[in-house]
Design an enzyme around this catalytic site. Structure first.
Site, mmCIF file in Angstrom:
data_model
loop_
_atom_site.group_PDB
_atom_site.id
_atom_site.type_symbol
_atom_site.label_atom_id
_atom_site.label_comp_id
_atom_site.label_asym_id
_atom_site.label_seq_id
_atom_site.Cartn_x
_atom_site.Cartn_y
_atom_site.Cartn_z
ATOM 1 N N GLY A 118 1.945 5.897 -16.221
ATOM 2 C CA GLY A 118 2.994 4.901 -16.436
ATOM 3 C C GLY A 118 4.405 5.430 -16.323
ATOM 4 O O GLY A 118 5.360 4.702 -16.570
ATOM 5 N N HIS A 119 4.582 6.686 -15.918
ATOM 6 C CA HIS A 119 5.932 7.271 -15.860
ATOM 7 C C HIS A 119 6.120 8.000 -14.542
ATOM 8 O O HIS A 119 5.861 9.190 -14.445
ATOM 9 C CB HIS A 119 6.105 8.262 -17.007
ATOM 10 C CG HIS A 119 7.510 8.710 -17.206
ATOM 11 N ND1 HIS A 119 8.027 9.844 -16.631
ATOM 12 C CD2 HIS A 119 8.512 8.186 -17.938
ATOM 13 C CE1 HIS A 119 9.276 10.007 -17.011
ATOM 14 N NE2 HIS A 119 9.588 9.009 -17.812
ATOM 15 N N PHE A 120 6.514 7.438 -13.577
ATOM 16 C CA PHE A 120 6.881 6.069 -13.244
ATOM 17 C C PHE A 120 5.800 5.474 -12.365
ATOM 18 O O PHE A 120 5.170 6.210 -11.624
ATOM 19 C CB PHE A 120 8.216 6.052 -12.493
ATOM 20 C CG PHE A 120 9.388 6.412 -13.354
ATOM 21 C CD1 PHE A 120 10.030 5.433 -14.098
ATOM 22 C CD2 PHE A 120 9.862 7.714 -13.441
ATOM 23 C CE1 PHE A 120 11.129 5.738 -14.871
ATOM 24 C CE2 PHE A 120 10.944 8.020 -14.217
ATOM 25 C CZ PHE A 120 11.588 7.036 -14.938
#
Length: 148
Positions: A45-47
């Site tokens: 989730g990053h990124f």
């Protein structure tokens, strides 16, 4: 204390252990490496679609190698017994380049001072290309108990 004893005293396990190897350690410095496994959960989730290692994880990596390993070494040597726990108290880090999944970094820390159980270090992280990724200062307290 030798490198293996220091690593054995680290209070972390995977997936929150960010030390692969401790290359050098003495009363003034610590040098170690870590490779960021592309399968680490935070990359999902990053990124989205362009994963980058979060700055807080880079800071944690510098803290584990440059503050905790050095603090364990210094407290074990200074007191001639069991090393204490090292608790992070402050950071001031400048981020210069991203670290991507699969990259190996080298952390170099130099002691500024260690007195009254407070350890202050300058730290820097360098990628495999020899580029400076981030740098700054990091400090912590050495305690005998985790909740003290």
């Amino acid at each position: 204390m030798n490198k293996e004893e220091i690593l054995a005293h680290l209070p972390y396990t995977k997936p929150f252990l960010f030390v692969d190897e401790l290359l050098e350690i003495d009363e003034n410095k610590a040098v170690g490496t870590y490779t960021f496994d592309a399968g680490l959960d935070f990359y999902k989730g990053h990124f989205k679609d362009s994963p980058v290692t979060p700055g807080v994880i880079l800071t944690e990596t510098m803290a584990q190698i440059g503050l905790v390993c050095l603090g364990i070494y210094l407290s074990g040597s200074a007191e001639g017994g069991m090393p204490g726990h090292v608790m992070l108290t402050s950071t001031a880090i400048d981020f210069l380049k991203p670290v991507f999944p699969g990259e190996k970094v080298r952390v170099e820390a130099e002691k500024v001072y260690f007195r009254f159980k407070k350890l202050n270090c300058t730290v820097q992280m360098i990628n495999e290309k020899g580029e400076l990724v981030c740098k700054g200062t990091i400090a912590g307290m050495v305690t005998n108990k985790m909740n003290a």
